[in-house]
Structures are given as C-alpha cells and as structure tokens.
Motif scaffolding. Structure first.
Motif, PDB file in Angstrom:
ATOM      1  N   ARG A 243      -3.060   3.309  -8.048  1.00 34.54           N
ATOM      2  CA  ARG A 243      -4.227   2.775  -7.363  1.00 34.54           C
ATOM      3  C   ARG A 243      -3.809   1.489  -6.674  1.00 34.54           C
ATOM      4  N   HIS A 244      -4.353   1.242  -5.500  1.00 32.98           N
ATOM      5  CA  HIS A 244      -4.013   0.040  -4.747  1.00 32.98           C
ATOM      6  C   HIS A 244      -5.271  -0.769  -4.494  1.00 32.98           C
TER       7      HIS A 244
ATOM      8  N   ARG B  38       1.028   4.167  -2.925  1.00 33.51           N
ATOM      9  CA  ARG B  38       0.766   5.561  -2.563  1.00 33.51           C
ATOM     10  C   ARG B  38       1.946   6.455  -2.964  1.00 33.51           C
ATOM     11  N   GLU B  39       3.157   5.971  -2.769  1.00 36.72           N
ATOM     12  CA  GLU B  39       4.365   6.739  -3.092  1.00 36.72           C
ATOM     13  C   GLU B  39       4.411   7.165  -4.553  1.00 36.72           C
TER      14      GLU B  39
ATOM     15  N   ALA C 115       0.832  -1.210   0.000  1.00 35.00           N
ATOM     16  CA  ALA C 115       0.000   0.000   0.000  1.00 35.00           C
ATOM     17  C   ALA C 115       0.861   1.251   0.000  1.00 35.00           C
ATOM     18  N   GLU C 116       1.923   1.255   0.781  1.00 35.83           N
ATOM     19  CA  GLU C 116       2.813   2.413   0.859  1.00 35.83           C
ATOM     20  C   GLU C 116       3.517   2.665  -0.473  1.00 35.83           C
TER      21      GLU C 116
END
Length: 122
Positions: free
Chosen positions: A59-60, A54-55, A50-51
């Motif tokens: 989309r996750h 986001r970085e 997830a990180e």
C-alpha cells in the motif's frame, strides 16, 4: 478468504536515485517475500516511491506532513501508518533493511508478553 496479516511493516524511503535504488528495492522485496502475515505500507512522495510500492504489492500513502525544511515528520509517518494498518502490531523499518524469513516468527514470540517494544540495529 485471505488471512489477516499479523503485523504491518511501514517505512518512508529516500528518493529512489543513486545507491538508494538498489538497497531500498532489495529491502522492500525481502519484506514482500515474508508472505500474507505481513502487510507493507510505503509512505512518502519522493521520486520512485509509488512505483516501488506498486512493484511489491504494498500500500502506498503519498501524503505525509513535512517540516518547514521539507523533512517528513516522524509523528505524521507513524500516525498515517497506524490509521491505515489492518493489524494491531506495527513495525517501522528503515527502507534499506532486508528482513529474513524468520522475522515474523521472532516478532510473534515477543507477542506472548503482551504489549512490547522491540528494537534492533544493523
């Protein structure tokens, strides 16, 4: 108004630990640099996924069906990515593969043939 992406790149990385951290982060960053023509979807709920998504502004999608042994099901990965994609063209890429700036143009050239399957190796 943002341009509609040409293709969706998707992957399900290993947990972000050990040597995989550097390889996968470098690869995902290269995908993000491809620009607005490429949407990126990162699947899975392993540590750091997830990180990393986001970085790079990807989309996750955390929920992916797994086998009894805990391995993500390829069919579930493809189904989830296809359901979430905003593009017709789908491109699965191993999470440690760096894509160069000419990748979207190469894929677009293949599009002139209509339906296609493009494969590659390291």
């Amino acid at each position: 108004m943002a341009a509609t992406p040409l293709m969706t790149l998707f992957t399900i990385p290993k947990a972000f630990s050990g040597p995989a951290v550097v390889m996968q982060r470098n690869a995902l960053r290269s995908w993000a640099r491809l620009g607005a023509g490429c949407e990126v979807i990162v699947l899975g709920d392993d540590a750091g996924t997830a990180e990393a998504a986001r970085e790079i502004g990807a989309r996750h999608l955390a929920a992916v069906a797994r086998s009894a042994a805990g391995t993500p099901l390829v069919s579930a990965v493809f189904e989830a990515a296809e359901g979430a994609a905003r593009t017709e063209w789908m491109c699965y890429v191993n999470a440690d593969i760096i894509l160069m700036s000419d990748f979207p143009a190469a894929a677009a050239q293949m599009g002139r043939f209509g339906r296609f399957l493009m494969g590659s190796r390291r």
